[in-house]
Design a protein around this motif. Sequence first.
Motif, PDB file in Angstrom:
ATOM      1  N   ALA A 227       6.713  11.925   8.601  1.00  0.00           N
ATOM      2  CA  ALA A 227       7.546  12.981   9.191  1.00  0.00           C
ATOM      3  C   ALA A 227       8.666  12.383  10.035  1.00  0.00           C
ATOM      4  N   LEU A 228       8.440  11.211  10.626  1.00  0.00           N
ATOM      5  CA  LEU A 228       9.470  10.544  11.419  1.00  0.00           C
ATOM      6  C   LEU A 228      10.450   9.765  10.543  1.00  0.00           C
ATOM      7  N   LEU A 229       9.932   9.094   9.530  1.00  0.00           N
ATOM      8  CA  LEU A 229      10.764   8.216   8.728  1.00  0.00           C
ATOM      9  C   LEU A 229      11.698   8.973   7.789  1.00  0.00           C
ATOM     10  N   LEU A 230      11.222  10.075   7.228  1.00  0.00           N
ATOM     11  CA  LEU A 230      11.983  10.765   6.192  1.00  0.00           C
ATOM     12  C   LEU A 230      13.189  11.514   6.756  1.00  0.00           C
ATOM     13  N   VAL A 235      10.686  13.104   0.624  1.00  0.00           N
ATOM     14  CA  VAL A 235       9.365  13.379   0.073  1.00  0.00           C
ATOM     15  C   VAL A 235       8.382  12.251   0.368  1.00  0.00           C
ATOM     16  N   VAL A 236       7.094  12.625   0.420  1.00  0.00           N
ATOM     17  CA  VAL A 236       6.014  11.679   0.659  1.00  0.00           C
ATOM     18  C   VAL A 236       4.948  11.884  -0.403  1.00  0.00           C
ATOM     19  N   GLY A 237       4.329  10.788  -0.820  1.00  0.00           N
ATOM     20  CA  GLY A 237       3.219  10.851  -1.764  1.00  0.00           C
ATOM     21  C   GLY A 237       2.136   9.886  -1.340  1.00  0.00           C
ATOM     22  N   ALA A 238       0.870  10.323  -1.434  1.00  0.00           N
ATOM     23  CA  ALA A 238      -0.245   9.481  -1.001  1.00  0.00           C
ATOM     24  C   ALA A 238      -1.445   9.672  -1.916  1.00  0.00           C
ATOM     25  N   GLU A 239      -2.054   8.579  -2.299  1.00  0.00           N
ATOM     26  CA  GLU A 239      -3.283   8.641  -3.097  1.00  0.00           C
ATOM     27  C   GLU A 239      -4.450   9.045  -2.203  1.00  0.00           C
TER      28      GLU A 239
END
Length: 280
Positions: A227-230, A235-239
Motif C-alpha cells: 500500500a505504501l510502495l504502489l 497492483v499487488v499479487g501474492a502466492e
Amino acid sequence: MRSSAARREAAARLRDAGVASPERDADLLLAHVLDVGLGRLPLVDDLEPAQHETYAALVARRAAREPLQHLTGSAAFRHVELAVGPGVFVPRPETELLAGWAIDAALALGRPAVVVDLCTGSGAIARAIADEVPGADVHAVELDEGALAWAERNLAGTGVDLRHGDLATAFDDLVGTVDVVVCNPPYIPLEAWESVAAEARDHDPHLALFSGQDGLDAIRVLEQRAALLLRPGGVVGAEHADVQGESAPEVFAATGRWRDVADHRDLAGRARYVTARLAR
C-alpha cells in the motif's frame, strides 16, 4: 550396466521411498549424470562403471528426500534456468502462474514498468520479469543471507536492483512510484509442520516456509508495504496456501485500501494467489 535396468531400479527405489514422481526423477538424475537431454536417454545402451556409481549415489540421496534440484544444481522457471542448492527455497511450478500475472500486468502498462519482488528467494520471479518485460525497472529484496547469495548469482547481469533487507521496510526510496508488487511469501501455519513434504521441511529455509499460527503474518505485512510502495492504481499479487483462498484475499479486502481483490487458481484447480489494485 544397461541404462534401462539402472533407470528401472532407480525408479523402484524412489517409489519405495515415497518420492512423488519416481520415474521422472530417475530419468532426470540419469540425464544429469550423462549430461544429455531426456529425449536422448533411450539412445544410451550401457553405463560406464563410474557413471553408474555416480548415478546410484544421487538416487540414494534423492531416496533420502533431498530435493532433486539440489542434486542437479538447477531449477527451470518459465523461460530461465536458476541455480539452486542448500540454503534457498526451490521455486515451484505453481509460482510460474504468479510470475506470469506480474509479467502481464507490467506489459499491459504500455511503458517501462517499475516492479518490486518482495521475498525474492532465488530471484526466480525477478529474473523471469527481467527476461520477459523489456525495459522493466525491476527491484528485489531478500532477508535471508543464504538465499541472497543464490539470488545474487541468478540475477547477475540482468539489471535487477537486488537488496538485502526485510519486506516490511524495503525500498523507502520507491514509495508511491511502483506499478507492480509481487511476492511469494512464507505462508505455512506453524501448526502444519508435520504435513509439509520432507523435501521442503528438511531442506528449504524455514524463513521461507512458516508464517505464524495461521500462515498469514507475512501476507499482512505485505499488504501494508504494498500500500505504501504502489502508485494509486498499482497492483499487488501474492502466492498463498491452497487453504487460504478466502483468508488471504480478506487480508486485503478488510482494509478498504484495495479494489478488484481477486483470488486465482492453479492448473490443478487449487486456490493459489491473490491480486488487488490500490484504490485511487
